[in-house]
Design an enzyme around this catalytic site. Structure first.
Site, PDB file in Angstrom:
ATOM      1  N   GLU A  13       0.818  -1.226   0.000  1.00 31.73           N
ATOM      2  CA  GLU A  13       0.000   0.000   0.000  1.00 31.73           C
ATOM      3  C   GLU A  13       0.849   1.272   0.000  1.00 31.73           C
ATOM      4  O   GLU A  13       0.364   2.345   0.355  1.00 31.73           O
ATOM      5  CB  GLU A  13      -0.957  -0.024   1.195  1.00 31.73           C
ATOM      6  CG  GLU A  13      -2.018  -1.103   1.038  1.00 31.73           C
ATOM      7  CD  GLU A  13      -2.902  -1.236   2.270  1.00 31.73           C
ATOM      8  OE1 GLU A  13      -3.971  -0.617   2.276  1.00 31.73           O
ATOM      9  OE2 GLU A  13      -2.514  -1.945   3.199  1.00 31.73           O
ATOM     10  N   SER A 182      -6.265  -3.130   1.187  1.00 32.21           N
ATOM     11  CA  SER A 182      -6.515  -2.638  -0.177  1.00 32.21           C
ATOM     12  C   SER A 182      -6.948  -3.724  -1.155  1.00 32.21           C
ATOM     13  O   SER A 182      -6.773  -3.588  -2.358  1.00 32.21           O
ATOM     14  CB  SER A 182      -5.278  -1.919  -0.744  1.00 32.21           C
ATOM     15  OG  SER A 182      -5.114  -0.679  -0.103  1.00 32.21           O
ATOM     16  N   TYR A 248      -9.251   3.070  -5.717  1.00 30.35           N
ATOM     17  CA  TYR A 248      -8.371   4.222  -5.922  1.00 30.35           C
ATOM     18  C   TYR A 248      -8.490   4.914  -7.283  1.00 30.35           C
ATOM     19  O   TYR A 248      -7.750   5.851  -7.547  1.00 30.35           O
ATOM     20  CB  TYR A 248      -6.908   3.819  -5.646  1.00 30.35           C
ATOM     21  CG  TYR A 248      -6.760   3.196  -4.281  1.00 30.35           C
ATOM     22  CD1 TYR A 248      -7.094   3.930  -3.141  1.00 30.35           C
ATOM     23  CD2 TYR A 248      -6.342   1.880  -4.115  1.00 30.35           C
ATOM     24  CE1 TYR A 248      -6.995   3.366  -1.875  1.00 30.35           C
ATOM     25  CE2 TYR A 248      -6.245   1.308  -2.849  1.00 30.35           C
ATOM     26  CZ  TYR A 248      -6.568   2.054  -1.744  1.00 30.35           C
ATOM     27  OH  TYR A 248      -6.478   1.496  -0.497  1.00 30.35           O
ATOM     28  N   ARG A 287     -11.630   2.771  10.643  1.00 27.39           N
ATOM     29  CA  ARG A 287     -12.786   2.527   9.764  1.00 27.39           C
ATOM     30  C   ARG A 287     -13.105   1.039   9.783  1.00 27.39           C
ATOM     31  O   ARG A 287     -12.205   0.211   9.660  1.00 27.39           O
ATOM     32  CB  ARG A 287     -12.457   2.972   8.343  1.00 27.39           C
ATOM     33  CG  ARG A 287     -13.687   3.270   7.496  1.00 27.39           C
ATOM     34  CD  ARG A 287     -13.332   3.406   6.034  1.00 27.39           C
ATOM     35  NE  ARG A 287     -13.063   2.110   5.465  1.00 27.39           N
ATOM     36  CZ  ARG A 287     -11.959   1.808   4.776  1.00 27.39           C
ATOM     37  NH1 ARG A 287     -11.015   2.697   4.569  1.00 27.39           N
ATOM     38  NH2 ARG A 287     -11.809   0.591   4.299  1.00 27.39           N
ATOM     39  N   ASP A 289     -15.111  -2.129   8.152  1.00 33.19           N
ATOM     40  CA  ASP A 289     -15.752  -2.573   6.903  1.00 33.19           C
ATOM     41  C   ASP A 289     -16.773  -3.676   7.150  1.00 33.19           C
ATOM     42  O   ASP A 289     -16.513  -4.617   7.902  1.00 33.19           O
ATOM     43  CB  ASP A 289     -14.684  -3.109   5.929  1.00 33.19           C
ATOM     44  CG  ASP A 289     -13.745  -2.024   5.431  1.00 33.19           C
ATOM     45  OD1 ASP A 289     -14.097  -0.828   5.555  1.00 33.19           O
ATOM     46  OD2 ASP A 289     -12.675  -2.363   4.896  1.00 33.19           O
ATOM     47  N   GLU A 302     -13.567  -6.351   8.869  1.00 33.07           N
ATOM     48  CA  GLU A 302     -12.269  -5.965   9.453  1.00 33.07           C
ATOM     49  C   GLU A 302     -12.331  -4.540   9.964  1.00 33.07           C
ATOM     50  O   GLU A 302     -13.227  -3.772   9.631  1.00 33.07           O
ATOM     51  CB  GLU A 302     -11.179  -6.038   8.377  1.00 33.07           C
ATOM     52  CG  GLU A 302     -11.476  -5.116   7.190  1.00 33.07           C
ATOM     53  CD  GLU A 302     -10.229  -4.636   6.460  1.00 33.07           C
ATOM     54  OE1 GLU A 302      -9.109  -4.872   6.935  1.00 33.07           O
ATOM     55  OE2 GLU A 302     -10.395  -3.966   5.425  1.00 33.07           O
ATOM     56  N   ASN A 304      -9.858  -1.152  10.007  1.00 28.50           N
ATOM     57  CA  ASN A 304      -8.646  -0.524   9.452  1.00 28.50           C
ATOM     58  C   ASN A 304      -8.173   0.541  10.431  1.00 28.50           C
ATOM     59  O   ASN A 304      -8.851   1.549  10.612  1.00 28.50           O
ATOM     60  CB  ASN A 304      -8.967   0.131   8.110  1.00 28.50           C
ATOM     61  CG  ASN A 304      -9.529  -0.873   7.120  1.00 28.50           C
ATOM     62  OD1 ASN A 304      -8.808  -1.684   6.572  1.00 28.50           O
ATOM     63  ND2 ASN A 304     -10.850  -0.848   6.923  1.00 28.50           N
ATOM     64  N   GLY A 308      -7.441   4.956   4.647  1.00 27.51           N
ATOM     65  CA  GLY A 308      -7.052   5.942   3.625  1.00 27.51           C
ATOM     66  C   GLY A 308      -7.438   7.352   4.042  1.00 27.51           C
ATOM     67  O   GLY A 308      -8.494   7.573   4.638  1.00 27.51           O
TER      68      GLY A 308
END
Ligand code: ADP
Ligand code: MG
Length: 343
Positions: A13, A182, A248, A287, A289, A302, A304, A308
């Site tokens: 990443e 990612s 992205y 964050r 998910d 998961e 994070n 990002g």
């Protein structure tokens, strides 16, 4: 404040991290801070006047793993040591994946005695390890897709793995590296005959491979800032799964914020997100998910711990929906970190 932003690094990443770093540096400067930008893998300070660290933006694919291995892994240590930490008041982590997110860099900063943003050593390590996270979610009554883990030692007997998948949940199944981000190395396997190839792909990125039941439905994510969940975002990726390119590349995903959910469902997923954050011991921001199954249930994928942070990333989008602009967001994250370390 005088803030050092760490970015780049040697994980898959790396590019995304440089993009986050770019935005964070700018946001912190707009919020009035004095900022030092550091690429940990290069071991140098990025020039003061430089504002673009990844001039062509994030590509449609992650950088080649072999090329990344030539970047200096040991540089992080030297870099952090060499920029007289004494006059830096805070390290803002713009790193994603690998040792920048799994607690290693956090431990180094603990040893240096310098405040840093986001989660501590243990929460970072737990969140990076998807299987460990899932064990904790299950213990806390947070639903997560059915799964099993292949340690490198038992991943070789393919017929055994095929039998396990068939007995546990069948197809489609999701094969992913246990500690990547990612969507790198992840495959949705729709037929048994494609499982071996998916495992080979995941193995490029990790020792341990996680195999999960595929959850048909919608893609939702919940940001957490400080002690509260942010508005929910629904992601509609062009490719069906939210892969690297859809994450992205502008226009490859549609984002709906706040997500179109009933008031009850919104509250439910926000509470789940916050509970998952707390269960792993996360701090500052993160964050979480989710998949929203066709069975009307939320499945936590998961957490994070270093999500990002480009101006168009998910946490900044969610913050914006609650009236917090990007410079305010990075300023808040910085201040939360300072408060934590001052105790
Ligand atoms: N069990 C699953 N069922 C359906 N889709 C999944 C599942 N696991 C992962 N995905 C898809 O792959 C994406 C990345 O998976 P995730 O577990 O969040 O790992 P990463 O750390 O790479 O983001 C998800 O956002 C989702 O689109
Ligand atoms: Mg994810």
């Amino acid at each position: 404040m005088k803030i050092m932003v760490l970015m780049g690094g040697t994980s898959a990443e790396r590019d995304v991290s440089l993009a986050s770093g770019e935005a964070i540096v700018q946001g912190l400067r707009e919020a009035g801070h004095q900022v030092l930008a550091i690429d940990t893998s290069k071991g140098y300070k990025l020039p003061e006047h430089q504002t673009r660290f990844l001039p062509n933006g994030v590509k449609t694919e992650p950088p080649d793993v072999r090329a990344l291995q030539t970047e200096g892994k040991k540089m992080a240590l030297r870099t952090i040591e060499s920029f007289s930490l004494s006059d830096v008041e805070l390290v803002f982590l713009a790193l994603h994946g690998g040792q920048g997110e799994d607690g290693t860099v956090q431990a180094l900063l603990e040893l240096s005695g310098i405040p840093y943003t986001g989660s501590g050593v243990l929460a970072s390590a737990l969140a990076m390890d998807k299987a460990m996270s899932k064990k904790i979610f299950e213990r806390e009554g947070i639903l997560t897709p059915e799964w099993f883990l292949l340690e490198s030692s038992d991943s070789t007997d393919l017929s055994e793995v095929l039998r396990k998948v068939k007995n546990a949940f069948g197809y489609p199944a999701v094969v992913k590296p246990n500690d990547q981000g990612s969507t790198v190395g992840l495959t949705v396997v729709r037929e048994e005959k494609n499982l071996a190839k998916a495992m080979d792909e995941a193995k490029i990125y990790a020792e341990k491979i996680l195999i999960e039941k595929y959850i048909p439905g919608r893609e939702l994510t919940v940001g957490v800032l400080g002690e509260a969940p942010l508005p929910v975002i629904e992601i509609v990726p062009e490719h069906g799964i939210y892969d690297y390119e859809c994450k992205y590349t502008k226009g490859k995903s549609k984002y709906i914020c706040p997500a179109e959910l009933s008031i009850e469902k919104t509250k439910e997923i926000q509470e789940l997100g916050y509970r998952a954050f707390k269960a792993l011991g996360c701090e500052g921001y993160a964050r979480v998910d989710f998949r929203y199954g066709t069975d009307d249930k939320f499945y936590c994928l998961e957490v994070n711990t270093l999500p990002g942070m480009t101006a168009t990333s998910l946490v900044p989008k969610a913050a914006k929906a609650s009236g917090i602009d990007f410079p305010q967001l990075v300023d808040r994250i910085a201040k939360i970190a300072i408060k934590k370390f001052k105790g």
